[in-house]
Design a protein around this motif. Structure first.
Motif, PDB file in Angstrom:
ATOM      1  N   GLY A 124      43.238  32.697  44.362  1.00  0.00           N
ATOM      2  CA  GLY A 124      42.447  32.591  43.142  1.00  0.00           C
ATOM      3  C   GLY A 124      43.232  32.663  41.850  1.00  0.00           C
ATOM      4  N   LEU A 125      44.511  32.991  41.927  1.00  0.00           N
ATOM      5  CA  LEU A 125      45.336  33.092  40.719  1.00  0.00           C
ATOM      6  C   LEU A 125      45.929  31.739  40.340  1.00  0.00           C
ATOM      7  N   LEU A 126      46.074  31.531  39.044  1.00  0.00           N
ATOM      8  CA  LEU A 126      46.742  30.339  38.548  1.00  0.00           C
ATOM      9  C   LEU A 126      48.255  30.469  38.687  1.00  0.00           C
ATOM     10  N   ASP A 127      48.912  29.357  38.956  1.00  0.00           N
ATOM     11  CA  ASP A 127      50.363  29.289  38.904  1.00  0.00           C
ATOM     12  C   ASP A 127      50.754  28.883  37.488  1.00  0.00           C
ATOM     13  N   LEU A 128      51.574  29.685  36.837  1.00  0.00           N
ATOM     14  CA  LEU A 128      51.902  29.433  35.437  1.00  0.00           C
ATOM     15  C   LEU A 128      52.611  28.096  35.232  1.00  0.00           C
ATOM     16  N   GLU A 129      53.380  27.667  36.190  1.00  0.00           N
ATOM     17  CA  GLU A 129      54.053  26.374  36.058  1.00  0.00           C
ATOM     18  C   GLU A 129      53.039  25.230  36.084  1.00  0.00           C
ATOM     19  N   THR A 130      51.967  25.404  36.832  1.00  0.00           N
ATOM     20  CA  THR A 130      50.895  24.410  36.857  1.00  0.00           C
ATOM     21  C   THR A 130      50.232  24.324  35.486  1.00  0.00           C
ATOM     22  N   VAL A 131      50.045  25.475  34.861  1.00  0.00           N
ATOM     23  CA  VAL A 131      49.467  25.505  33.516  1.00  0.00           C
ATOM     24  C   VAL A 131      50.399  24.817  32.527  1.00  0.00           C
ATOM     25  N   ARG A 132      51.662  25.194  32.584  1.00  0.00           N
ATOM     26  CA  ARG A 132      52.648  24.639  31.650  1.00  0.00           C
ATOM     27  C   ARG A 132      52.693  23.103  31.755  1.00  0.00           C
ATOM     28  N   ASN A 149      33.828  35.823  38.005  1.00  0.00           N
ATOM     29  CA  ASN A 149      32.553  36.480  38.296  1.00  0.00           C
ATOM     30  C   ASN A 149      32.259  36.592  39.784  1.00  0.00           C
ATOM     31  N   GLU A 150      32.874  35.747  40.619  1.00  0.00           N
ATOM     32  CA  GLU A 150      32.590  35.787  42.053  1.00  0.00           C
ATOM     33  C   GLU A 150      33.587  36.613  42.846  1.00  0.00           C
ATOM     34  N   THR A 151      34.846  36.583  42.456  1.00  0.00           N
ATOM     35  CA  THR A 151      35.884  37.281  43.217  1.00  0.00           C
ATOM     36  C   THR A 151      36.469  38.487  42.492  1.00  0.00           C
ATOM     37  N   GLY A 152      36.261  38.567  41.185  1.00  0.00           N
ATOM     38  CA  GLY A 152      36.852  39.646  40.398  1.00  0.00           C
ATOM     39  C   GLY A 152      38.309  39.425  40.055  1.00  0.00           C
ATOM     40  N   VAL A 153      38.883  38.290  40.447  1.00  0.00           N
ATOM     41  CA  VAL A 153      40.301  38.012  40.202  1.00  0.00           C
ATOM     42  C   VAL A 153      40.584  37.975  38.700  1.00  0.00           C
ATOM     43  N   ILE A 154      41.647  38.671  38.291  1.00  0.00           N
ATOM     44  CA  ILE A 154      42.046  38.751  36.887  1.00  0.00           C
ATOM     45  C   ILE A 154      43.211  37.783  36.656  1.00  0.00           C
ATOM     46  N   GLN A 155      43.012  36.817  35.769  1.00  0.00           N
ATOM     47  CA  GLN A 155      44.057  35.845  35.479  1.00  0.00           C
ATOM     48  C   GLN A 155      45.058  36.397  34.456  1.00  0.00           C
ATOM     49  N   PRO A 156      46.299  35.934  34.495  1.00  0.00           N
ATOM     50  CA  PRO A 156      47.329  36.392  33.545  1.00  0.00           C
ATOM     51  C   PRO A 156      47.151  35.703  32.183  1.00  0.00           C
ATOM     52  N   ARG A 284      37.194  39.033  56.020  1.00  0.00           N
ATOM     53  CA  ARG A 284      38.360  39.080  55.136  1.00  0.00           C
ATOM     54  C   ARG A 284      37.895  39.012  53.684  1.00  0.00           C
ATOM     55  N   VAL A 285      38.726  39.492  52.799  1.00  0.00           N
ATOM     56  CA  VAL A 285      38.421  39.470  51.369  1.00  0.00           C
ATOM     57  C   VAL A 285      38.859  38.139  50.781  1.00  0.00           C
ATOM     58  N   ASN A 286      38.009  37.568  49.950  1.00  0.00           N
ATOM     59  CA  ASN A 286      38.350  36.349  49.225  1.00  0.00           C
ATOM     60  C   ASN A 286      38.962  36.711  47.871  1.00  0.00           C
ATOM     61  N   GLY A 287      40.132  36.162  47.590  1.00  0.00           N
ATOM     62  CA  GLY A 287      40.765  36.407  46.307  1.00  0.00           C
ATOM     63  C   GLY A 287      41.834  37.477  46.387  1.00  0.00           C
ATOM     64  N   ASN A 288      42.690  37.493  45.395  1.00  0.00           N
ATOM     65  CA  ASN A 288      43.793  38.445  45.321  1.00  0.00           C
ATOM     66  C   ASN A 288      43.263  39.866  45.225  1.00  0.00           C
ATOM     67  N   ARG A 289      43.758  40.760  46.057  1.00  0.00           N
ATOM     68  CA  ARG A 289      43.232  42.128  46.107  1.00  0.00           C
ATOM     69  C   ARG A 289      43.956  43.061  45.148  1.00  0.00           C
ATOM     70  N   GLU A 290      45.066  42.600  44.586  1.00  0.00           N
ATOM     71  CA  GLU A 290      45.810  43.429  43.636  1.00  0.00           C
ATOM     72  C   GLU A 290      45.388  43.146  42.198  1.00  0.00           C
ATOM     73  N   HIS A 291      45.250  41.879  41.876  1.00  0.00           N
ATOM     74  CA  HIS A 291      44.910  41.468  40.513  1.00  0.00           C
ATOM     75  C   HIS A 291      43.420  41.126  40.444  1.00  0.00           C
ATOM     76  N   THR A 297      34.021  42.967  45.207  1.00  0.00           N
ATOM     77  CA  THR A 297      34.648  42.482  46.431  1.00  0.00           C
ATOM     78  C   THR A 297      33.811  41.326  46.962  1.00  0.00           C
ATOM     79  N   ASN A 298      34.495  40.278  47.387  1.00  0.00           N
ATOM     80  CA  ASN A 298      33.838  39.102  47.945  1.00  0.00           C
ATOM     81  C   ASN A 298      34.375  38.944  49.364  1.00  0.00           C
ATOM     82  N   ILE A 299      33.478  39.055  50.343  1.00  0.00           N
ATOM     83  CA  ILE A 299      33.904  39.158  51.739  1.00  0.00           C
ATOM     84  C   ILE A 299      33.333  38.019  52.577  1.00  0.00           C
TER      85      ILE A 299
END
Length: 380
Positions: A124-132, A149-156, A284-291, A297-299
């Motif tokens: 669920g996280l963006l790759d910064l090089e893809t953004v660039r 809103n669905e996974t809780g993933v926090i983008q950089p 299993r959990v959907n999305g990055n569990r650290e960020h 939680t989306n399971i």
């Protein structure tokens, strides 16, 4: 009712209702009126605007009140498109954005704008090089939501904002799931536009707002969506919703005061719920569990239709995606973007906890979900 759908909306805090009540009853004046009665309402709005500014670390004149985040998103994106079309007609956003952002972008495509919808990684996280790589000389806006809103993933977003600014583009974030739940500093994040909605943090429905940077180097100019009276510095005409604005301000004050304790409490409940549910085989959990945000939680539950599970969870409120698309028969676009197939996307539940949940709620949810999964798998 065990309510575990706080990303859809939250219960109004009784303390917020108490703050609103005078403006729903005796203090009902129009905040634009110049008589003493109106001045009282105006001062209440002024105080709430300061409460929002304190929460976001911005200036009071950088806050525009709206009916909610959806209207604020429309004002922000369409306002930038109209004001900066002479510089370029390219917008960058993300496949996992809320439909409020995606639908506005689709609309702008019919008006001659080009939109790049960035893919995310499987977590669920963006790759910064893809953004660039996606930002071009004619890019006028990059819009990336802070918390999904669905996974809780926090983008950089801080790093993404820096990429946008380096290329001369503005940066916007839909912070609807973040404001009131985590510390927000618009200067630290580097955002030029930020949207929020009170009902996501125990405030009233029908009120939200938009941060519009008015300090250099990125002073933002927007064209208004609504005309007629010049309210909110001409950006959003219409009689102010004084009770709602007061409630929004009070709700944010409570969040700011109680966030350290509340974060720990809700995170503990979420972790207990998640750990217990992951003991069920085929999950299993959907999305990055650290960020990710501490309340969500989306399971994925193998061989379990999410709608059937929701129907079987009597006395419990959970969801299988965004409330704004709950009537849709299509699978979650967020989960598809995380590389789930359609069958898998229809087999996931989102649990989002809040201020009024407790350990008993979580235990009942664990028992209820385990029983529902066992019952559905027995039919396979």
């Amino acid at each position: 009712m065990i309510y575990l759908d706080n990303n859809a909306t939250t219960r109004l805090d009784p303390r917020v209702l108490e703050a609103m009540m005078p403006f729903l009853t005796d203090q009902f004046a129009n905040a634009a009126s110049t008589h003493p009665f109106g001045v009282t309402a105006h001062e209440a709005v002024k105080n709430a605007r300061q409460q929002v500014a304190n929460t976001l670390n911005c200036e009071v004149h950088e806050i525009v009140f709206a009916s909610g985040a959806t209207e604020a998103i429309n004002l922000a994106i369409k306002g930038v498109a109209e004001s900066y079309a002479h510089k370029g007609r390219h917008i960058v956003t993300v496949q996992t954005e809320h439909k409020a952002v995606l639908d506005v972008c689709h609309y702008l495509e019919t008006r001659g704008f080009e939109v790049t919808y960035l893919p995310v990684q499987p977590d669920g996280l963006l790759d910064l090089e893809t953004v660039r790589a996606a930002i071009r000389p004619d890019t006028i806006l990059v819009s990336v939501m802070l918390v999904n809103n669905e996974t809780g993933v926090i983008q950089p977003v801080q790093a993404i904002a820096a990429l946008a600014h380096t290329a001369g583009a503005l940066f916007m974030t839909d912070a609807t799931q973040a404001v009131g739940k985590m510390p927000i500093d618009v200067d630290t994040l580097g955002v030029d536009l930020l949207t929020f909605s009170a009902h996501k943090f125990c405030g009233p429905k029908g009120i939200g707002g938009l941060f519009v940077r008015q300090r250099r180097p990125n002073k933002v100019k927007l064209e208004a969506l609504l005309h007629g009276g010049g309210h909110e510095r001409g950006l959003r005409s219409g009689t102010l919703n004084v009770p709602g604005i007061v409630g929004l301000g009070k709700a944010l004050d409570l969040c700011r005061q109680e966030m350290p304790v509340e974060t720990q409490h809700i995170a503990s409940l979420r972790d207990h719920l998640e750990t217990a549910l992951l003991t069920i085989p085929g999950t299993r959990v959907n999305g990055n569990r650290e960020h990710r945000l501490y309340n969500t939680t989306n399971i994925y539950f193998e061989h379990c239709d999410s709608d059937a599970m929701i129907m079987g969870l009597e006395g419990m409120a959970v969801s299988n995606g965004s409330a704004c698309t709950a009537a849709s028969i299509d699978p979650s676009h967020v989960l598809l973007a995380l590389a789930l197939n359609e069958t898998e996307a229809f087999s996931c539940l989102r649990f989002s906890l809040g201020r009024f949940n407790n350990e008993a709620d979580v235990q009942r949810a664990i028992d209820g979900v385990k029983n529902a999964v066992e019952g559905l798998r027995a039919l396979v």
